[in-house]
Design a protein around this motif. Structure first.
Motif, PDB file in Angstrom:
ATOM      1  N   ASP A   1       4.938   0.973  -9.272  1.00  0.00           N
ATOM      2  CA  ASP A   1       4.197   2.022  -8.576  1.00  0.00           C
ATOM      3  C   ASP A   1       3.852   3.148  -9.552  1.00  0.00           C
ATOM      4  O   ASP A   1       4.630   3.439 -10.465  1.00  0.00           O
ATOM      5  CB  ASP A   1       5.031   2.605  -7.431  1.00  0.00           C
ATOM      6  CG  ASP A   1       5.158   1.650  -6.249  1.00  0.00           C
ATOM      7  OD1 ASP A   1       4.292   0.769  -6.101  1.00  0.00           O
ATOM      8  OD2 ASP A   1       6.128   1.801  -5.476  1.00  0.00           O
ATOM      9  N   PRO A   2       2.702   3.805  -9.375  1.00  0.00           N
ATOM     10  CA  PRO A   2       2.374   4.956 -10.225  1.00  0.00           C
ATOM     11  C   PRO A   2       3.447   6.031 -10.103  1.00  0.00           C
ATOM     12  O   PRO A   2       4.028   6.240  -9.038  1.00  0.00           O
ATOM     13  CB  PRO A   2       1.029   5.435  -9.659  1.00  0.00           C
ATOM     14  CG  PRO A   2       0.433   4.220  -9.017  1.00  0.00           C
ATOM     15  CD  PRO A   2       1.601   3.473  -8.448  1.00  0.00           C
ATOM     16  N   ALA A   3       3.696   6.697 -11.215  1.00  0.00           N
ATOM     17  CA  ALA A   3       4.707   7.757 -11.245  1.00  0.00           C
ATOM     18  C   ALA A   3       4.234   8.840 -12.207  1.00  0.00           C
ATOM     19  O   ALA A   3       3.394   8.582 -13.078  1.00  0.00           O
ATOM     20  CB  ALA A   3       6.058   7.190 -11.687  1.00  0.00           C
TER      21      ALA A   3
ATOM     22  N   LEU B   1      16.156   0.511 -11.892  1.00  0.00           N
ATOM     23  CA  LEU B   1      15.656   1.467 -10.912  1.00  0.00           C
ATOM     24  C   LEU B   1      14.540   0.832 -10.079  1.00  0.00           C
ATOM     25  O   LEU B   1      13.777   0.000 -10.562  1.00  0.00           O
ATOM     26  CB  LEU B   1      15.141   2.720 -11.616  1.00  0.00           C
ATOM     27  CG  LEU B   1      16.167   3.491 -12.456  1.00  0.00           C
ATOM     28  CD1 LEU B   1      15.511   4.700 -13.099  1.00  0.00           C
ATOM     29  CD2 LEU B   1      17.364   3.917 -11.607  1.00  0.00           C
ATOM     30  N   HIS B   2      14.437   1.258  -8.822  1.00  0.00           N
ATOM     31  CA  HIS B   2      13.414   0.723  -7.916  1.00  0.00           C
ATOM     32  C   HIS B   2      12.048   1.274  -8.292  1.00  0.00           C
ATOM     33  O   HIS B   2      11.851   2.488  -8.373  1.00  0.00           O
ATOM     34  CB  HIS B   2      13.768   1.083  -6.466  1.00  0.00           C
ATOM     35  CG  HIS B   2      15.058   0.481  -6.004  1.00  0.00           C
ATOM     36  ND1 HIS B   2      15.164  -0.846  -5.652  1.00  0.00           N
ATOM     37  CD2 HIS B   2      16.301   1.007  -5.856  1.00  0.00           C
ATOM     38  CE1 HIS B   2      16.426  -1.119  -5.289  1.00  0.00           C
ATOM     39  NE2 HIS B   2      17.129   0.003  -5.413  1.00  0.00           N
ATOM     40  N   VAL B   3      11.081   0.377  -8.513  1.00  0.00           N
ATOM     41  CA  VAL B   3       9.787   0.822  -9.038  1.00  0.00           C
ATOM     42  C   VAL B   3       8.578   0.289  -8.257  1.00  0.00           C
ATOM     43  O   VAL B   3       7.443   0.575  -8.630  1.00  0.00           O
ATOM     44  CB  VAL B   3       9.640   0.428 -10.531  1.00  0.00           C
ATOM     45  CG1 VAL B   3      10.618   1.215 -11.393  1.00  0.00           C
ATOM     46  CG2 VAL B   3       9.834  -1.070 -10.729  1.00  0.00           C
ATOM     47  N   ASN B   4       8.811  -0.461  -7.180  1.00  0.00           N
ATOM     48  CA  ASN B   4       7.684  -0.935  -6.369  1.00  0.00           C
ATOM     49  C   ASN B   4       8.141  -1.043  -4.924  1.00  0.00           C
ATOM     50  O   ASN B   4       8.793  -2.015  -4.540  1.00  0.00           O
ATOM     51  CB  ASN B   4       7.158  -2.278  -6.876  1.00  0.00           C
ATOM     52  CG  ASN B   4       5.887  -2.698  -6.165  1.00  0.00           C
ATOM     53  OD1 ASN B   4       5.749  -2.550  -4.952  1.00  0.00           O
ATOM     54  ND2 ASN B   4       4.937  -3.244  -6.919  1.00  0.00           N
ATOM     55  N   GLU B   5       7.793  -0.040  -4.145  1.00  0.00           N
ATOM     56  CA  GLU B   5       8.289   0.053  -2.773  1.00  0.00           C
ATOM     57  C   GLU B   5       7.942  -1.173  -1.941  1.00  0.00           C
ATOM     58  O   GLU B   5       8.733  -1.617  -1.103  1.00  0.00           O
ATOM     59  CB  GLU B   5       7.728   1.313  -2.120  1.00  0.00           C
ATOM     60  CG  GLU B   5       8.315   1.616  -0.749  1.00  0.00           C
ATOM     61  CD  GLU B   5       7.811   2.922  -0.178  1.00  0.00           C
ATOM     62  OE1 GLU B   5       8.240   3.287   0.943  1.00  0.00           O
ATOM     63  OE2 GLU B   5       6.985   3.586  -0.843  1.00  0.00           O
TER      64      GLU B   5
ATOM     65  N   ARG C   1      13.517  -6.545  -4.074  1.00  0.00           N
ATOM     66  CA  ARG C   1      13.308  -7.189  -5.386  1.00  0.00           C
ATOM     67  C   ARG C   1      12.291  -6.396  -6.186  1.00  0.00           C
ATOM     68  O   ARG C   1      11.313  -6.943  -6.700  1.00  0.00           O
ATOM     69  CB  ARG C   1      12.863  -8.645  -5.205  1.00  0.00           C
ATOM     70  CG  ARG C   1      13.888  -9.539  -4.549  1.00  0.00           C
ATOM     71  CD  ARG C   1      13.515 -11.010  -4.636  1.00  0.00           C
ATOM     72  NE  ARG C   1      13.632 -11.527  -6.003  1.00  0.00           N
ATOM     73  CZ  ARG C   1      12.626 -12.039  -6.696  1.00  0.00           C
ATOM     74  NH1 ARG C   1      11.404 -12.071  -6.179  1.00  0.00           N
ATOM     75  NH2 ARG C   1      12.802 -12.509  -7.926  1.00  0.00           N
ATOM     76  N   ASP C   2      12.543  -5.101  -6.323  1.00  0.00           N
ATOM     77  CA  ASP C   2      11.603  -4.246  -7.053  1.00  0.00           C
ATOM     78  C   ASP C   2      12.265  -3.563  -8.240  1.00  0.00           C
ATOM     79  O   ASP C   2      11.834  -2.505  -8.681  1.00  0.00           O
ATOM     80  CB  ASP C   2      10.981  -3.219  -6.116  1.00  0.00           C
ATOM     81  CG  ASP C   2      11.977  -2.181  -5.625  1.00  0.00           C
ATOM     82  OD1 ASP C   2      13.168  -2.522  -5.503  1.00  0.00           O
ATOM     83  OD2 ASP C   2      11.567  -1.037  -5.366  1.00  0.00           O
ATOM     84  N   THR C   3      13.305  -4.175  -8.764  1.00  0.00           N
ATOM     85  CA  THR C   3      13.875  -3.755 -10.037  1.00  0.00           C
ATOM     86  C   THR C   3      13.848  -4.960 -10.974  1.00  0.00           C
ATOM     87  O   THR C   3      13.814  -6.113 -10.538  1.00  0.00           O
ATOM     88  CB  THR C   3      15.332  -3.282  -9.900  1.00  0.00           C
ATOM     89  OG1 THR C   3      16.169  -4.416  -9.616  1.00  0.00           O
ATOM     90  CG2 THR C   3      15.477  -2.255  -8.789  1.00  0.00           C
TER      91      THR C   3
END
Length: 290
Positions: free
Chosen positions: A110-112, A203-207, A212-214
């Motif tokens: 996800d954009p950050a 770290l969680h990066v795609n909501e 399964r977003d790490t």
């Protein structure tokens, strides 16, 4: 621009996978199945430089200098994965990661905020430097000890390069950068209070892909990292303290202010955040176009 100078500096100390790794010193009696499995997991984890680079390029389209530096960072990080896989190919071919296992950790982040992401990865390089130093000490087999030492030194150099871009950001945007860096710094220096290892790959990066977003959650053995840290390389409170000290030391240099504890850093973060908010409140709004 920082990229040309950083390119020359990193080029001057870059090691060669064929000539600088002592492959002929391999001792099969000193490599256990347990150790070899951890090498496979680290090889896959290092492959995560691919989606991380895609994220950096996407979120820094207005910064060609930093984006160009990604060519160096990406090359060296992918070489880390490659040298670990080469070790397995030579000595434990049954454990070489498959292309599917590598591709499974390539997914969109996800954009950050770019400044927060920069600080996050700066801290990640510090942490990896210390993890790989411990890994080198844990292993007995001389070739993999040598490889992990090389990897740890690379991660330290990468952290130094990120620090240069952080200094540039403070010069360019002042308290906006200080706020981003101290916010993430407080988080990453507080790892001993959390149940999981604080590193970008964990770290969680795609909501939309949760849970399964790490990177770690998409590995063949998602539980390996905590076991590797706690039971195998024994990354204990003393070593965690070394990571925290390096984060605080570098932020002290960056902010020109001494931080001995996370609490001191957090107080400074609140001061800077208030200054930034007060400045924004005092700035008159831009008139709407007619």
């Amino acid at each position: 621009m920082l990229y040309p100078e950083l390119f020359k500096q990193l080029e001057a100390v870059r090691w060669n996978m064929e000539k600088d790794v002592p492959w002929a010193d391999f001792d099969p009696s000193l490599l256990t199945d347990e150790q070899a499995q951890t090498i496979k997991m680290n090889a896959i984890t290092e492959w995560a430089a691919l989606p991380a680079t895609e994220m950096f390029l996407r979120d820094n389209q207005d910064d060609s200098d930093f984006s160009a530096f990604m060519s160096v960072w990406f090359f060296e990080e992918q070489k880390h994965s490659l040298v670990l896989m080469e070790y397995l190919r030579r000595f434990r071919p049954d454990l070489v990661p498959t292309e599917e296992e590598l591709h499974d950790i390539r997914f969109e982040f996800d954009p950050a905020p770019a400044l927060e992401t920069l600080m996050l990865h700066f801290c990640g390089e510090i942490r990896l430097n210390h993890w790989y130093r411990r890994a080198s000490e844990w292993h007995s087999e001389p070739v993999i000890k040598n490889i992990y030492t090389k990897l740890s030194q690379d991660e330290a150099r990468h952290g130094g390069a990120y620090l240069r871009y952080m200094k540039r950001a403070i010069n360019n945007v002042g308290n906006e950068a200080r706020t981003a860096f101290t916010k993430v710094g407080v988080l990453m220096a507080s790892a001993r209070r959390t149940a999981q290892a604080l590193h970008p790959t964990n770290l969680h990066v795609n909501e939309s892909l949760f849970p399964r977003d790490t990177i770690q959650s998409r590995l063949p053995n998602p539980e390996w990292l905590e076991h590797w840290l706690d039971t195998q390389i024994k990354f204990d409170a003393v070593w965690e303290g070394k990571v925290v000290d390096r984060i605080l030391h570098n932020l002290s240099l960056l902010m020109d202010r001494s931080f001995k504890t996370v609490q001191e850093l957090n107080r400074y973060r609140k001061e800077i955040s208030k200054e930034l908010a007060d400045s924004a409140a005092a700035t008159p709004p831009t008139p709407a176009a007619t």
